[in-house]
Write an enzyme that holds these catalytic residues in place. Structure first.
Site, PDB file in Angstrom:
ATOM      1  N   ASP A 363       1.011  -1.115  -0.059  1.00  0.00           N
ATOM      2  CA  ASP A 363       0.077   0.172  -0.067  1.00  0.00           C
ATOM      3  C   ASP A 363       1.037   1.183   0.023  1.00  0.00           C
ATOM      4  O   ASP A 363       2.174   1.199   0.332  1.00  0.00           O
ATOM      5  CB  ASP A 363      -0.921  -0.070   1.112  1.00  0.00           C
ATOM      6  CG  ASP A 363      -1.749   0.980   1.400  1.00  0.00           C
ATOM      7  OD1 ASP A 363      -2.357   1.705   0.574  1.00  0.00           O
ATOM      8  OD2 ASP A 363      -1.609   1.746   2.644  1.00  0.00           O
ATOM      9  N   ASP A 557      -1.578  -0.682   5.948  1.00  0.00           N
ATOM     10  CA  ASP A 557      -1.845  -0.163   7.281  1.00  0.00           C
ATOM     11  C   ASP A 557      -3.161   0.392   7.645  1.00  0.00           C
ATOM     12  O   ASP A 557      -3.643   0.305   8.903  1.00  0.00           O
ATOM     13  CB  ASP A 557      -0.868   0.893   7.789  1.00  0.00           C
ATOM     14  CG  ASP A 557      -1.408   2.245   6.909  1.00  0.00           C
ATOM     15  OD1 ASP A 557      -1.457   3.286   7.525  1.00  0.00           O
ATOM     16  OD2 ASP A 557      -1.422   2.114   5.598  1.00  0.00           O
TER      17      ASP A 557
END
Length: 660
Positions: A363, A557
């Site tokens: 990400d 996250d």
């Protein structure tokens, strides 16, 4: 909360149902059972050494004066020296074997050793019988030491569990259990105390030691408005903290739960050893019985006692101690070694899976970048001013917890009346719609403008951009910058050096930002402007492309990353600042929020895997050679002791290397 590290390591027994009830040696050592431990369950070296000194005090003179003792009446002197030494060194083995036989569980290592040593006594090979039990006991001592070392890093985590909280009630401090503190309560943390719960600093400034959570030894400065986590150690100033999470939901509680249950998911190698032992041990017993009975029947002049002795040697050589001890110990050491570095692996199966990772997917925001946003440009259009545009953006973003929304509110800097914002609606993956002072305000991505058919000139603006429209008229945009993490480029380079074939970045940000980040850090490919559900589709395509070539790891996250983390072969979460959903879904949690830890985790996994298979190959090869020598009559009981206990010791020493 339980204070034990659970282990489901394969047992030495030959039946699968013995696995839980009989408990193997690594399990016992980890839990502090059946061995000399103090009242806190800690391994006590002094308590282990004293019985060994007594046994050696009997055994060494017995071996030196064996002939004289043997020549006493009925060899009574020999029995008086060696039998006490045998019982002292082998009592736990004899007791376990007897208990298991009564329960109908016969084929385990204690049975093999009991039959072998009692048989040796029966044919008057007393020094050899004691030697087997004595060196086995020494092997267990070294195993205890090795497991104790592996536990130290995890024990450090258990010690950071806060014992109390200083809660402020009517201007007075009261010391209470952290479990009784509620969200919104005010707690005081003095210098030298552990922060007991997650919360926000409302008064004070200090330095905190985060090493228990992150593995990083450098203290971190915290001040007014910052979030602190349970388990951090306050070093200097007094901190007044408003509690934001209950203890059971705090970072330290989640970490303790992760590590305590890390052994519950076994690697394929451990499952292989469980299955192997189930068939191996009975075969050894019946092969030894055949060696004792058949040659005297079919070989002219064969000495029955000699072949019984060879059969006993075969039993001792064939004990699978080296395998069933060192393999779980190797994985336990790998998990402990990773924990020391701020990498929490939820089970040895995930440690094993890391060995075959060929594609790593990241990400962007909060993973490769810091996720700390600042407004760097305000561009009003169609008669709006900069202050007006910023005020509208701050108000429409007033209910959002996203870091971008926070950065806009910080830039505005004024108090926002909640009553000014009505009909608030989040449009997943696009932006926000709300009424501000009776005006319908849209704030979001370029895609939101296209979806709502709002005319605007520029679609390609570099950076993180929030476009605004008021009553369907384009009002301008705000550019927000996000910094790369210091080790992001190093992380990608390290992965490529380790043989990872492909690195990918998935982001909801626009093409221009994604392209810029990918070029900066050397990412092989990227996909931008992805909605949360599109990220899942993207990871599924990557998984199908990877096929059997290797596993795919995803590192994220945010809460929107949780489905992707769950879908990947190995899901990794940034645990320091990451969302609870991502941490709970992940197989591996990186507490430092450093992307370079991904390569470090793979390195630890590879070292663990290498050591485990070294032990398997070494143990099987040595035992194979000595079994052949034993059947031929070349190997004595002393060689058998080396092939059993010696191999186990060498395997244990090798397994402890993974901690370094």
């Amino acid at each position: 909360m339980k204070q034990k590290i659970h282990s489901e390591s394969s047992s030495c027994c030959g039946c699968e149902h013995d696995h839980d009830e009989n408990r193997n040696h690594v399990h016992n050592h980890i839990h502090g059972e059946n061995h000399n431990h103090d009242h806190n369950g800690e391994f006590n070296l002094k308590n282990e050494v004293f019985p060994l000194v007594v046994i050696l005090g009997l055994y060494i003179p017995g071996v030196i004066f064996e002939d004289q003792l043997h020549n006493t009446l009925y060899s009574l002197g020999e029995y008086l020296i060696f039998i006490p030494a045998y019982l002292l060194s082998g009592w736990s083995v004899l007791k376990t074997a007897g208990r298991n036989i009564l329960r109908g569980r016969v084929f385990d290592e204690t049975f093999l050793m009991t039959i072998a040593t009692l048989g040796a006594i029966a044919i008057h090979k007393l020094p050899e019988a004691v030697g087997v039990m004595l060196f086995y006991k020494i092997g267990e001592l070294f195993q205890d030491i090795a497991v104790s070392r592996s536990r130290n890093s995890i024990k450090a985590l258990l010690e950071v569990r806060p014992d109390y909280a200083n809660i402020q009630i009517e201007g007075k401090l009261k010391k209470v259990s952290p479990e009784t503190v509620n969200i919104g309560d005010i707690i005081i943390v003095k210098p030298g105390e552990k922060i007991p719960l997650d919360g926000e600093i409302i008064e004070g400034k200090s330095q905190v030691d985060t090493s228990a959570l992150t593995g990083e030894s450098v203290p971190r400065t915290v001040r007014l408005g910052e979030t602190v986590l349970a388990g951090m150690l306050n070093k200097r100033g007094v901190l007044t903290i408003k509690v934001t999470k209950l203890f059971d939901e705090s970072s330290i509680a989640k970490i303790l739960d992760l590590v305590q249950n890390a052994r519950s998911k076994k690697a394929e190698t451990e499952k292989f050893i469980t299955k192997f032992a189930r068939y191996y041990t009975p075969i050894v017993v019946f092969a030894s019985l055949a060696v004792a009975i058949l040659p005297p029947l079919f070989i002219p002049g064969a000495n029955s006692l000699e072949w019984v002795y060879r059969a006993l040697i075969l039993l001792v050589i064939s004990c699978p101690c080296g395998l069933v001890i060192s393999i779980p110990l190797g994985y336990f050491g790998g998990i402990g070694g990773a924990a020391k570095r701020g990498i929490f692996v939820k089970g040895s199966t995930f440690l094993d899976a890391l060995n075959t990772v060929k594609t790593v997917v990241f990400d962007k925001t909060g993973t490769l970048t810091k996720g700390v946003f600042k407004v760097v440009q305000i561009m009003p259009i169609n008669g709006f001013s900069e202050p007006e545009l910023l005020e509208l953006a701050a108000k429409v973003e007033s209910h959002s917890n996203h870091p971008i929304a926070q950065s806009i509110r910080d830039a505005y800097g004024e108090n926002i009346e909640v009553s000014e914002v009505r009909d608030y609606e989040e449009i997943a993956g696009y932006g926000i719609r709300a009424k501000v002072e009776n005006q319908v305000v849209l704030a979001g991505s370029d895609r939101l403008l296209h979806q709502e058919k709002i005319a605007h000139d520029n679609c390609q603006i570099e950076g993180t951009v929030i476009h605004l429209a008021v009553d369907h008229i384009y009002a301008g945009y705000i550019v927000i910058a996000d910094e790369l993490k210091e080790d992001a480029k190093q992380a990608i380079q390290a992965l490529k050096q380790m043989g990872v074939e492909k690195t990918v970045m998935l982001t909801g940000d626009n093409q221009a930002i994604a392209s810029h980040i990918a070029q900066q850090i050397g990412i092989d490919s990227y996909q931008a402007e992805l909605l949360p559900e599109e990220k899942v589709s993207a990871i599924e395509k990557i998984l199908s492309t990877a096929g059997k070539k290797g596993k795919v790891a995803f590192i994220g996250d945010g809460i929107n990353d949780a489905p992707v983390i769950a879908r990947a072969d190995i899901g990794m979460a940034m645990g320091g600042l990451g969302s609870d959903a991502a941490i709970e879904t992940a197989d591996i949690v990186i507490m430092t929020d450093a992307p370079s830890k991904v390569a470090e985790a793979i390195q630890i996994a590879r070292k663990t895997h290498k050591i485990v298979w070294q032990n398997i190959g070494f143990a099987l090869a040595i035992k194979g050679v000595f079994i052949g020598l034993g059947i031929l009559g070349v190997a004595t009981m002393w060689e058998a002791v080396f092939a059993d206990v010696g191999v186990a010791l060498l395997a244990i020493f090798n397994a402890t290397r993974v901690m370094k």
